[in-house]
Design a protein around this motif. Structure first.
Motif, mmCIF file in Angstrom:
data_model
loop_
_atom_site.group_PDB
_atom_site.id
_atom_site.type_symbol
_atom_site.label_atom_id
_atom_site.label_comp_id
_atom_site.label_asym_id
_atom_site.label_seq_id
_atom_site.Cartn_x
_atom_site.Cartn_y
_atom_site.Cartn_z
ATOM 1 N N CYS A 169 0.861 -1.186 0.000
ATOM 2 C CA CYS A 169 0.000 0.000 0.000
ATOM 3 C C CYS A 169 0.888 1.223 0.000
ATOM 4 O O CYS A 169 2.016 1.185 0.504
ATOM 5 C CB CYS A 169 -0.897 0.007 1.240
ATOM 6 S SG CYS A 169 -2.081 1.372 1.218
ATOM 7 N N LEU A 228 -0.050 3.923 1.556
ATOM 8 C CA LEU A 228 -0.293 4.597 2.838
ATOM 9 C C LEU A 228 0.100 3.649 3.973
ATOM 10 O O LEU A 228 0.399 2.478 3.727
ATOM 11 C CB LEU A 228 -1.769 5.004 2.955
ATOM 12 C CG LEU A 228 -2.286 5.968 1.873
ATOM 13 C CD1 LEU A 228 -3.759 6.293 2.090
ATOM 14 C CD2 LEU A 228 -1.470 7.261 1.824
ATOM 15 N N ARG A 229 0.073 4.149 5.197
ATOM 16 C CA ARG A 229 0.442 3.331 6.362
ATOM 17 C C ARG A 229 -0.529 3.611 7.510
ATOM 18 O O ARG A 229 -0.124 4.062 8.579
ATOM 19 C CB ARG A 229 1.868 3.678 6.833
ATOM 20 C CG ARG A 229 2.985 3.235 5.921
ATOM 21 C CD ARG A 229 3.182 1.729 5.968
ATOM 22 N NE ARG A 229 4.250 1.312 5.073
ATOM 23 C CZ ARG A 229 4.120 1.143 3.764
ATOM 24 N NH1 ARG A 229 2.957 1.351 3.176
ATOM 25 N NH2 ARG A 229 5.141 0.770 3.022
ATOM 26 N N CYS A 230 -1.818 3.375 7.271
ATOM 27 C CA CYS A 230 -2.802 3.708 8.312
ATOM 28 C C CYS A 230 -2.434 3.030 9.627
ATOM 29 O O CYS A 230 -2.085 1.844 9.651
ATOM 30 C CB CYS A 230 -4.194 3.303 7.863
ATOM 31 S SG CYS A 230 -4.674 4.169 6.362
ATOM 32 N N SER A 268 -4.180 -5.840 5.925
ATOM 33 C CA SER A 268 -3.730 -5.593 4.557
ATOM 34 C C SER A 268 -3.383 -6.882 3.823
ATOM 35 O O SER A 268 -3.184 -6.872 2.609
ATOM 36 C CB SER A 268 -2.519 -4.663 4.563
ATOM 37 O OG SER A 268 -1.533 -5.166 5.436
ATOM 38 N N ASN A 316 -7.940 2.944 -1.478
ATOM 39 C CA ASN A 316 -7.702 4.116 -0.634
ATOM 40 C C ASN A 316 -7.851 5.407 -1.431
ATOM 41 O O ASN A 316 -7.719 6.489 -0.888
ATOM 42 C CB ASN A 316 -6.337 4.037 0.061
ATOM 43 C CG ASN A 316 -5.168 4.119 -0.920
ATOM 44 O OD1 ASN A 316 -5.305 4.591 -2.049
ATOM 45 N ND2 ASN A 316 -3.995 3.667 -0.483
ATOM 46 N N TYR A 376 -4.044 1.921 12.196
ATOM 47 C CA TYR A 376 -4.776 0.758 12.699
ATOM 48 C C TYR A 376 -4.574 -0.463 11.806
ATOM 49 O O TYR A 376 -5.046 -1.547 12.113
ATOM 50 C CB TYR A 376 -6.278 1.068 12.806
ATOM 51 C CG TYR A 376 -6.877 1.570 11.513
ATOM 52 C CD1 TYR A 376 -7.231 0.693 10.503
ATOM 53 C CD2 TYR A 376 -7.036 2.929 11.297
ATOM 54 C CE1 TYR A 376 -7.737 1.156 9.307
ATOM 55 C CE2 TYR A 376 -7.549 3.401 10.105
ATOM 56 C CZ TYR A 376 -7.899 2.510 9.112
ATOM 57 O OH TYR A 376 -8.393 2.971 7.930
ATOM 58 N N CYS A 377 -3.907 -0.273 10.669
ATOM 59 C CA CYS A 377 -3.799 -1.336 9.666
ATOM 60 C C CYS A 377 -2.381 -1.878 9.570
ATOM 61 O O CYS A 377 -2.183 -3.085 9.530
ATOM 62 C CB CYS A 377 -4.236 -0.789 8.317
ATOM 63 S SG CYS A 377 -3.914 -1.874 6.917
ATOM 64 N N MET A 378 -1.405 -0.985 9.516
ATOM 65 C CA MET A 378 -0.028 -1.411 9.273
ATOM 66 C C MET A 378 0.900 -0.810 10.322
ATOM 67 O O MET A 378 0.638 0.272 10.835
ATOM 68 C CB MET A 378 0.452 -0.912 7.904
ATOM 69 C CG MET A 378 -0.237 -1.558 6.732
ATOM 70 S SD MET A 378 0.652 -1.206 5.215
ATOM 71 C CE MET A 378 -0.385 -2.059 4.033
ATOM 72 N N GLY A 399 -4.003 -4.692 1.043
ATOM 73 C CA GLY A 399 -3.262 -3.521 0.577
ATOM 74 C C GLY A 399 -4.111 -2.610 -0.292
ATOM 75 O O GLY A 399 -5.306 -2.502 -0.101
HETATM 76 S S1 SF4 Z 1 -4.436 -0.979 3.121
HETATM 77 FE FE1 SF4 Z 1 -5.997 0.594 3.515
HETATM 78 S S2 SF4 Z 1 -6.074 0.786 5.726
HETATM 79 FE FE2 SF4 Z 1 -4.162 -0.327 5.214
HETATM 80 S S3 SF4 Z 1 -2.563 1.271 5.071
HETATM 81 FE FE3 SF4 Z 1 -3.415 1.019 3.028
HETATM 82 S S4 SF4 Z 1 -5.048 2.554 2.887
HETATM 83 FE FE4 SF4 Z 1 -4.581 2.318 5.020
#
Ligand code: SF4
Length: 349
Positions: A43, A45-47, A345, A120, A49-51, A89
């Motif tokens: 991904c 991004l690195r949200c 992810s 995303n 709560y997710c990563m 992801g």
């Molecule tokens: S997979 Fe979705 S929730 Fe996880 S880091 Fe990427 S955008 Fe954020």
């Protein structure tokens, strides 16, 4: 050539020459009609709560090729799957993913009711029209905040304007949009009502999601957990919400914002009980098929396909049906280890 045998049902044209197989019914009598395919664990991004901030992703040689994903996806279609969702992801960071969308999209309107994806939004501006051309009609976009600073904090570096531009492009291309928002204590609770107001204005649906205890991250999830029952109560003053009987077979319960086209979904894997009507399975980008988001049991479809072709995939599906558990085992008590070790992810939520 991996594609197998002659059609057995006389529907050669609609089946694209695939042999049909029996419907996927598990030992509790639940028909599996929905497949989620995580096309990449990566991904942009690195949200939080997710990563974790520093993630180790799968090496490329462990992944299914796009052609293998399409073959397995088409096998699921031949076995009665009616809906496929591509996830990650972030699916749109996968190179040439549109080729997979086109290949599966050929079945939309025939054996497949819907091909959709959860994104995303960072690359939607580039891909929205291709998605529509390939047969996608609806997408889910993850957006936890429209405030630039909060969005950057949650995603660790994301630019909300890029995502809002992508959403606008999706709308302009004719895609129906549902916003997915994870409710996070102390971060975006105050934005839930304004987000619903914005969705009403834009003609989007909104799903609110409780944080899920999947995979080790850098924070304690109990610090961020907000029960949606409370969020829902807070929404009832500014909005008139009317119960909507829609049922996706998943953990969502729905309401309509009265007098508008906007549907509000509440997804509560922790406080709701949705397992009795579960209709789904999830395949990871390396071909592991998970029968339940809350369990580690899985079958290896990549190994099956490479060693024995589609007949071996069918045999693996029988093992999967026999192993699908009756219910998940989530818990989010302070200090509890996640019910499963893999990150969201990996299986795409
Ligand atoms: S997979 Fe979705 S929730 Fe996880 S880091 Fe990427 S955008 Fe954020």
């Amino acid at each position: 050539m991996l594609r197998s045998g002659l059609p057995q049902c006389g529907q050669a044209l609609s089946c694209y020459g695939m042999a049909c197989g029996p419907a996927l019914i598990d030992r509790y009598g639940r028909a599996i009609s929905y497949l989620r395919i995580s096309v990449t664990d990566r991904c942009d991004l690195r949200c939080r709560y997710c990563m974790a901030e520093q993630m180790t992703f799968l090496p490329k040689d462990r992944l299914l090729s796009l052609d293998e994903m399409a073959l397995i996806g088409e096998r699921f279609i031949a076995r009665g799957i009616r809906k496929i969702r591509l996830t990650g992801g972030e699916p749109l960071v996968k190179r040439d993913v549109i080729d997979l969308v086109r290949r599966l999209g050929r079945h939309v309107g025939a054996e497949l009711d819907e091909l959709t994806l959860t994104t995303n939004g960072t690359r939607l501006a580039e891909h929205a029209e291709d998605l529509v051309d390939a047969g996608v009609r609806r997408i889910n976009v993850s957006l936890d905040s429209r405030d630039p600073d909060t969005f950057r904090f949650i995603t660790r570096h994301g630019d909300v304007e890029q995502v809002l531009g992508g959403i606008a492009a999706a709308k302009a291309a004719g895609l129906a949009v549902k916003i997915n928002m994870v409710a996070l204590k102390g971060l975006n609770e105050a934005e839930v009502a304004p987000m619903l107001g914005w969705c009403v204005e834009q003609g989007f649906d909104l799903s609110l999601i409780e944080t899920m205890p999947l995979g080790a991250i850098d924070e304690d999830r109990t610090d961020r957990f907000v029960p949606l029952t409370q969020v829902f109560e807070d929404l009832q003053a500014p909005f008139e919400l009317v119960r909507d009987p829609h049922n996706s077979g998943g953990p969502a319960r729905y309401w309509r914002v009265a007098g508008t086209g906007t549907r509000l979904g509440l997804i509560s894997p922790l406080t709701g009980n949705f397992c009795a009507s579960c209709n789904r399975m999830r395949m990871t980008t390396e071909g592991l098929l998970y029968m339940c988001l809350g369990h580690d049991d899985r079958v290896d479809l990549k190994a099956a396909l490479r060693e024995g072709g589609l007949a071996a995939v069918d045999a693996a599906l029988e093992r999967a049906l026999a192993a699908k558990p009756e219910a998940h085992d989530f818990r989010i008590a302070a200090g509890a280890t996640p019910a499963v070790a893999r990150h969201m992810s990996v299986t795409g939520g």
